[in-house]
Write a protein that holds these residues in place. Structure first.
Motif, PDB file in Angstrom:
ATOM      1  N   ARG A  87       0.868  -1.221  -0.082  1.00 31.60           N
ATOM      2  CA  ARG A  87      -0.056   0.069  -0.061  1.00 31.60           C
ATOM      3  C   ARG A  87       0.901   1.237   0.012  1.00 31.60           C
ATOM      4  O   ARG A  87       0.304   2.143  -0.542  1.00 31.60           O
ATOM      5  CB  ARG A  87      -0.945   0.070   1.166  1.00 31.60           C
ATOM      6  CG  ARG A  87      -0.389   0.306   2.858  1.00 31.60           C
ATOM      7  CD  ARG A  87      -1.435   0.090   3.667  1.00 31.60           C
ATOM      8  NE  ARG A  87      -0.753   0.182   4.889  1.00 31.60           N
ATOM      9  CZ  ARG A  87      -0.045  -0.840   5.668  1.00 31.60           C
ATOM     10  NH1 ARG A  87      -0.423  -1.863   5.402  1.00 31.60           N
ATOM     11  NH2 ARG A  87       0.233  -0.650   6.808  1.00 31.60           N
ATOM     12  N   GLU A 131       1.970   9.986 -10.011  1.00 31.40           N
ATOM     13  CA  GLU A 131       1.211  10.237 -11.197  1.00 31.40           C
ATOM     14  C   GLU A 131       0.396  11.626 -11.473  1.00 31.40           C
ATOM     15  O   GLU A 131       0.259  12.292 -12.305  1.00 31.40           O
ATOM     16  CB  GLU A 131       0.537   9.054 -11.418  1.00 31.40           C
ATOM     17  CG  GLU A 131       1.046   7.741 -11.900  1.00 31.40           C
ATOM     18  CD  GLU A 131       0.102   6.369 -11.712  1.00 31.40           C
ATOM     19  OE1 GLU A 131      -0.985   6.670 -11.474  1.00 31.40           O
ATOM     20  OE2 GLU A 131       0.806   5.276 -11.965  1.00 31.40           O
ATOM     21  N   GLU A 132      -0.274  11.862 -10.054  1.00 34.87           N
ATOM     22  CA  GLU A 132      -0.824  12.868  -9.820  1.00 34.87           C
ATOM     23  C   GLU A 132      -0.054  14.269 -10.090  1.00 34.87           C
ATOM     24  O   GLU A 132      -0.594  15.071 -10.689  1.00 34.87           O
ATOM     25  CB  GLU A 132      -1.623  12.940  -8.552  1.00 34.87           C
ATOM     26  CG  GLU A 132      -2.820  12.140  -8.303  1.00 34.87           C
ATOM     27  CD  GLU A 132      -3.139  11.846  -6.845  1.00 34.87           C
ATOM     28  OE1 GLU A 132      -2.667  12.666  -6.176  1.00 34.87           O
ATOM     29  OE2 GLU A 132      -4.039  11.185  -6.896  1.00 34.87           O
ATOM     30  N   ASP A 148       1.898   1.729  -3.588  1.00 30.52           N
ATOM     31  CA  ASP A 148       0.880   2.208  -4.520  1.00 30.52           C
ATOM     32  C   ASP A 148       0.590   3.667  -4.229  1.00 30.52           C
ATOM     33  O   ASP A 148       0.144   4.457  -5.242  1.00 30.52           O
ATOM     34  CB  ASP A 148      -0.268   1.426  -4.007  1.00 30.52           C
ATOM     35  CG  ASP A 148      -0.119  -0.270  -4.599  1.00 30.52           C
ATOM     36  OD1 ASP A 148       0.701  -0.356  -5.345  1.00 30.52           O
ATOM     37  OD2 ASP A 148      -0.811  -1.055  -3.900  1.00 30.52           O
ATOM     38  N   TRP A 149       0.630   3.992  -2.837  1.00 27.40           N
ATOM     39  CA  TRP A 149       0.339   5.532  -2.585  1.00 27.40           C
ATOM     40  C   TRP A 149       1.247   6.433  -3.278  1.00 27.40           C
ATOM     41  O   TRP A 149       0.981   7.390  -3.868  1.00 27.40           O
ATOM     42  CB  TRP A 149       0.181   5.676  -1.161  1.00 27.40           C
ATOM     43  CG  TRP A 149      -0.123   6.992  -0.816  1.00 27.40           C
ATOM     44  CD1 TRP A 149      -1.543   7.413  -0.399  1.00 27.40           C
ATOM     45  CD2 TRP A 149       0.383   8.150  -0.328  1.00 27.40           C
ATOM     46  NE1 TRP A 149      -1.644   8.781  -0.272  1.00 27.40           N
ATOM     47  CE2 TRP A 149      -0.142   9.162  -0.042  1.00 27.40           C
ATOM     48  CE3 TRP A 149       1.788   8.486  -0.390  1.00 27.40           C
ATOM     49  CZ2 TRP A 149       0.264  10.385   0.406  1.00 27.40           C
ATOM     50  CZ3 TRP A 149       2.362   9.434   0.236  1.00 27.40           C
ATOM     51  CH2 TRP A 149       1.518  10.433   0.294  1.00 27.40           C
ATOM     52  N   THR A 150       2.548   6.021  -3.109  1.00 26.56           N
ATOM     53  CA  THR A 150       3.688   6.668  -3.670  1.00 26.56           C
ATOM     54  C   THR A 150       3.562   6.795  -5.302  1.00 26.56           C
ATOM     55  O   THR A 150       3.483   7.912  -5.789  1.00 26.56           O
ATOM     56  CB  THR A 150       5.186   6.076  -3.211  1.00 26.56           C
ATOM     57  OG1 THR A 150       5.052   6.118  -1.860  1.00 26.56           O
ATOM     58  CG2 THR A 150       6.246   6.977  -3.928  1.00 26.56           C
ATOM     59  N   ARG A 151       3.253   5.878  -5.722  1.00 22.02           N
ATOM     60  CA  ARG A 151       2.878   5.831  -7.230  1.00 22.02           C
ATOM     61  C   ARG A 151       1.790   6.710  -7.676  1.00 22.02           C
ATOM     62  O   ARG A 151       2.156   7.602  -8.764  1.00 22.02           O
ATOM     63  CB  ARG A 151       2.890   4.191  -7.854  1.00 22.02           C
ATOM     64  CG  ARG A 151       2.761   4.294  -9.517  1.00 22.02           C
ATOM     65  CD  ARG A 151       2.417   2.752 -10.035  1.00 22.02           C
ATOM     66  NE  ARG A 151       1.823   2.011  -8.941  1.00 22.02           N
ATOM     67  CZ  ARG A 151       0.429   1.791  -8.984  1.00 22.02           C
ATOM     68  NH1 ARG A 151      -0.048   2.933  -9.626  1.00 22.02           N
ATOM     69  NH2 ARG A 151       0.061   0.859  -7.781  1.00 22.02           N
ATOM     70  N   LYS A 152       0.749   6.488  -7.011  1.00 28.85           N
ATOM     71  CA  LYS A 152      -0.379   7.409  -7.257  1.00 28.85           C
ATOM     72  C   LYS A 152       0.079   8.879  -7.111  1.00 28.85           C
ATOM     73  O   LYS A 152      -0.532   9.634  -8.011  1.00 28.85           O
ATOM     74  CB  LYS A 152      -1.497   6.913  -6.447  1.00 28.85           C
ATOM     75  CG  LYS A 152      -2.847   7.596  -6.759  1.00 28.85           C
ATOM     76  CD  LYS A 152      -3.891   7.023  -5.821  1.00 28.85           C
ATOM     77  CE  LYS A 152      -4.304   8.054  -4.701  1.00 28.85           C
ATOM     78  NZ  LYS A 152      -5.422   7.675  -4.178  1.00 28.85           N
ATOM     79  N   ARG A 153       0.611   9.214  -6.007  1.00 25.37           N
ATOM     80  CA  ARG A 153       0.884  10.623  -5.898  1.00 25.37           C
ATOM     81  C   ARG A 153       1.971  11.023  -7.112  1.00 25.37           C
ATOM     82  O   ARG A 153       1.710  12.130  -7.445  1.00 25.37           O
ATOM     83  CB  ARG A 153       1.733  10.830  -4.539  1.00 25.37           C
ATOM     84  CG  ARG A 153       0.904  10.637  -3.266  1.00 25.37           C
ATOM     85  CD  ARG A 153      -0.125  11.626  -3.144  1.00 25.37           C
ATOM     86  NE  ARG A 153       0.809  12.966  -3.094  1.00 25.37           N
ATOM     87  CZ  ARG A 153       0.257  14.012  -2.425  1.00 25.37           C
ATOM     88  NH1 ARG A 153      -0.977  13.887  -2.009  1.00 25.37           N
ATOM     89  NH2 ARG A 153       1.048  15.185  -2.383  1.00 25.37           N
TER      90      ARG A 153
END
Length: 124
Positions: free
Chosen positions: A105, A115-116, A108-113
């Motif tokens: 998790r 991308e944003e 995943d959170w780091t990757r999502k940030r």
């Protein structure tokens, strides 16, 4: 005599130096601020766990607090014992990061940030 077994002239062996890095020069205020930040993070999020990172050649001991959402924060601490004591005081589990690794998790959170942030910079 084989080619790779030539005798080398004896050279003095240097005296062993200190293995551990020199003690940190962090101030008491900086450590107190880090502990306050970690405490606030743990109290304001759900499912927080502590992952203690050992001292290395370039960094002091650090602790990563990871929430159930994957959001995380990292701060330097005095020692692994102090990180465990802080986790106990906050009622959260503590793990040795070099033994158990980090939860998916967090990645995943780091990757999502990332991308944003990329979309925001690209103006999309």
């Amino acid at each position: 005599m084989p080619m790779f077994h030539r005798r080398r002239p004896s050279m003095p062996i240097p005296a062993p130096g200190p293995i551990a890095p020199p003690p940190s020069r962090r101030s008491t205020e900086e450590l107190a601020a880090a502990e306050a930040h970690l405490s606030d993070f743990a109290r304001s999020r759900v499912g927080v766990e502590a992952y203690i990172e050992p001292r290395s050649a370039v960094t002091d001991t650090t602790v990563v607090f990871i929430a159930a959402s994957g959001e995380w924060t990292r701060r330097r601490v005095r020692s692994p014992q102090q990180a465990h004591a802080l986790a106990r005081a906050l009622g959260i589990p503590a793990y040795e990061a070099d033994v158990v690794g980090y939860p998916q998790r967090m990645r995943d959170w780091t990757r999502k940030r990332a991308e944003e942030d990329k979309r925001r910079l690209d103006g999309v």
